[in-house]
Write a protein that holds these residues in place. Structure first.
Motif, PDB file in Angstrom:
ATOM      1  N   GLY A 180      11.860 -24.838   1.882  1.00 58.72           N
ATOM      2  CA  GLY A 180      12.960 -24.534   2.790  1.00 58.72           C
ATOM      3  C   GLY A 180      13.804 -25.736   3.175  1.00 58.72           C
ATOM      4  O   GLY A 180      14.850 -25.576   3.797  1.00 58.72           O
ATOM      5  N   ASP A 224      15.233 -19.726   9.686  1.00 57.78           N
ATOM      6  CA  ASP A 224      14.229 -19.711   8.623  1.00 57.78           C
ATOM      7  C   ASP A 224      13.186 -18.696   9.056  1.00 57.78           C
ATOM      8  O   ASP A 224      12.303 -18.999   9.856  1.00 57.78           O
ATOM      9  CB  ASP A 224      13.620 -21.102   8.438  1.00 57.78           C
ATOM     10  CG  ASP A 224      12.669 -21.160   7.249  1.00 57.78           C
ATOM     11  OD1 ASP A 224      12.417 -20.109   6.631  1.00 57.78           O
ATOM     12  OD2 ASP A 224      12.180 -22.262   6.939  1.00 57.78           O
ATOM     13  N   ARG A 238      18.926 -18.399   6.008  1.00 61.58           N
ATOM     14  CA  ARG A 238      18.478 -18.784   4.680  1.00 61.58           C
ATOM     15  C   ARG A 238      17.720 -17.701   3.912  1.00 61.58           C
ATOM     16  O   ARG A 238      17.802 -17.634   2.682  1.00 61.58           O
ATOM     17  CB  ARG A 238      17.631 -20.053   4.774  1.00 61.58           C
ATOM     18  CG  ARG A 238      18.433 -21.268   5.194  1.00 61.58           C
ATOM     19  CD  ARG A 238      19.405 -21.709   4.105  1.00 61.58           C
ATOM     20  NE  ARG A 238      20.474 -22.544   4.605  1.00 61.58           N
ATOM     21  CZ  ARG A 238      20.364 -23.850   4.852  1.00 61.58           C
ATOM     22  NH1 ARG A 238      19.222 -24.466   4.648  1.00 61.58           N
ATOM     23  NH2 ARG A 238      21.407 -24.517   5.302  1.00 61.58           N
ATOM     24  N   ASP A 239      16.973 -16.868   4.609  1.00 67.96           N
ATOM     25  CA  ASP A 239      16.176 -15.873   3.904  1.00 67.96           C
ATOM     26  C   ASP A 239      16.897 -14.545   3.740  1.00 67.96           C
ATOM     27  O   ASP A 239      16.340 -13.610   3.156  1.00 67.96           O
ATOM     28  CB  ASP A 239      14.837 -15.668   4.636  1.00 67.96           C
ATOM     29  CG  ASP A 239      14.002 -16.934   4.609  1.00 67.96           C
ATOM     30  OD1 ASP A 239      13.530 -17.308   3.520  1.00 67.96           O
ATOM     31  OD2 ASP A 239      13.853 -17.572   5.672  1.00 67.96           O
ATOM     32  N   ASP A 275      12.708 -20.356  -0.802  1.00 66.68           N
ATOM     33  CA  ASP A 275      12.524 -21.656  -0.152  1.00 66.68           C
ATOM     34  C   ASP A 275      12.430 -22.812  -1.144  1.00 66.68           C
ATOM     35  O   ASP A 275      12.462 -23.974  -0.730  1.00 66.68           O
ATOM     36  CB  ASP A 275      11.251 -21.640   0.708  1.00 66.68           C
ATOM     37  CG  ASP A 275      11.422 -20.803   1.963  1.00 66.68           C
ATOM     38  OD1 ASP A 275      12.569 -20.499   2.321  1.00 66.68           O
ATOM     39  OD2 ASP A 275      10.403 -20.450   2.581  1.00 66.68           O
ATOM     40  N   ASP A 276      12.266 -22.491  -2.426  1.00 63.90           N
ATOM     41  CA  ASP A 276      12.094 -23.542  -3.429  1.00 63.90           C
ATOM     42  C   ASP A 276      13.089 -23.345  -4.567  1.00 63.90           C
ATOM     43  O   ASP A 276      13.259 -22.232  -5.076  1.00 63.90           O
ATOM     44  CB  ASP A 276      10.668 -23.530  -3.980  1.00 63.90           C
ATOM     45  CG  ASP A 276       9.644 -23.880  -2.916  1.00 63.90           C
ATOM     46  OD1 ASP A 276       9.553 -25.057  -2.551  1.00 63.90           O
ATOM     47  OD2 ASP A 276       8.955 -22.957  -2.423  1.00 63.90           O
ATOM     48  N   ASP A 317       8.571 -17.272   4.587  1.00 65.94           N
ATOM     49  CA  ASP A 317       8.177 -18.176   3.510  1.00 65.94           C
ATOM     50  C   ASP A 317       8.205 -17.365   2.221  1.00 65.94           C
ATOM     51  O   ASP A 317       7.379 -16.474   2.017  1.00 65.94           O
ATOM     52  CB  ASP A 317       6.771 -18.733   3.753  1.00 65.94           C
ATOM     53  CG  ASP A 317       6.690 -19.539   5.042  1.00 65.94           C
ATOM     54  OD1 ASP A 317       7.649 -20.280   5.333  1.00 65.94           O
ATOM     55  OD2 ASP A 317       5.685 -19.403   5.768  1.00 65.94           O
TER      56      ASP A 317
END
Length: 258
Positions: free
Chosen positions: A107, A172, A198-199, A179-180, A175
């Motif tokens: 992230g 955020d 972000r997600d 995130d990558d 997970d």
């Protein structure tokens, strides 16, 4: 045709031309359709988008033989025609300029080989309204709560800071695979953009697909920079029922600089 009528028609034509030029080359409104830029932008925020130096102004400058205007800066909120077809208009935050190397790890954005600063701040709490439902999906850190005024949605919020010191809030909430991202170099004619949520953002991390993610955005697709929130409602406003406007208006957001 009387002289007075001619003058009135010419005045109307001049006003229409001026409005067209201002909207095309200087500034125009844009309404936020999704939650991909929470907590900075909310659904049904109407933004003033500065077009000068970008979009049509950039092409006009090149046409008349002048040097191309400057690119937006890292951290700017930009409005653009979404690749690949360019039929939809998106808004995201610019993270990578041409030549930058961008990656994500857990992230955290890695810019030109160095992780940018990020730290936890107070949760973002949004009231649940018709255009802003709460989605505490399994695997997310989103919480649906209640108070005397109704329902609230709570999101974990962070502040992210670019190498030049420019900082802004992000969410955020999970997970996951988003995130990558392995390191990618931004081509000379493109920019790298991310949503602040972000997600729940389809952005430059993913290949361009109409109605979905955008890949790296061609510079020629940029329309302008978002500068200020002009207007905002929570989804209860109905043009057929003007009395709903007062309750629906998010007064605290009007005039918010971006």
């Amino acid at each position: 045709m009387s002289r007075r009528l001619v003058v009135e028609l010419l005045t109307l034509a001049a006003a229409a031309l001026a409005a067209f030029l201002i909207r095309s080359f200087v500034a125009a409104p844009y309404s936020i359709p999704s939650e991909s830029m929470l907590p900075t932008l909310m659904v049904d925020d109407t933004l003033l988008v500065e077009k000068w130096r970008l979009g049509p102004a950039r092409r006009l400058s090149a046409f008349v033989g002048r040097n191309e205007p400057e690119l937006p800066a890292r951290g700017d909120i930009v409005v653009f025609r979404a690749p690949p077809a360019g039929r939809q208009t998106y808004v995201k935050r610019l993270i990578g300029l041409p030549g930058d190397r961008v990656a994500l790890r857990g992230g955290i954005v890695i810019l030109n080989g160095k992780p940018i600063a990020r730290w936890r701040i107070a949760d973002f709490v949004e009231r649940v309204t018709p255009n802003s439902p709460c989605r505490p999906d399994p695997g997310t850190r989103v919480k649906l709560e209640s108070d005397d005024g109704g329902s609230l949605c709570r999101y974990p919020r962070f502040r992210e800071m670019l190498p030049d010191g420019r900082a802004y809030p992000i969410l955020d909430i999970a997970d996951d695979d988003a995130d990558d991202m392995p390191e990618r170099t931004v081509p000379a004619d493109r920019v790298f953009v991310l949503g602040d949520n972000r997600d729940r953002s389809a952005d430059s991390r993913f290949p361009a697909k109409d109605g979905g993610a955008v890949g790296m955005v061609p510079i020629k697709n940029l329309i302008g920079r978002a500068r200020i929130v002009l207007f905002s409602t929570d989804g209860r406003w109905r043009w057929t029922a003007p009395s709903t406007g007062r309750a629906a208006l998010r007064r605290e957001r009007i005039g918010k600089p971006l």
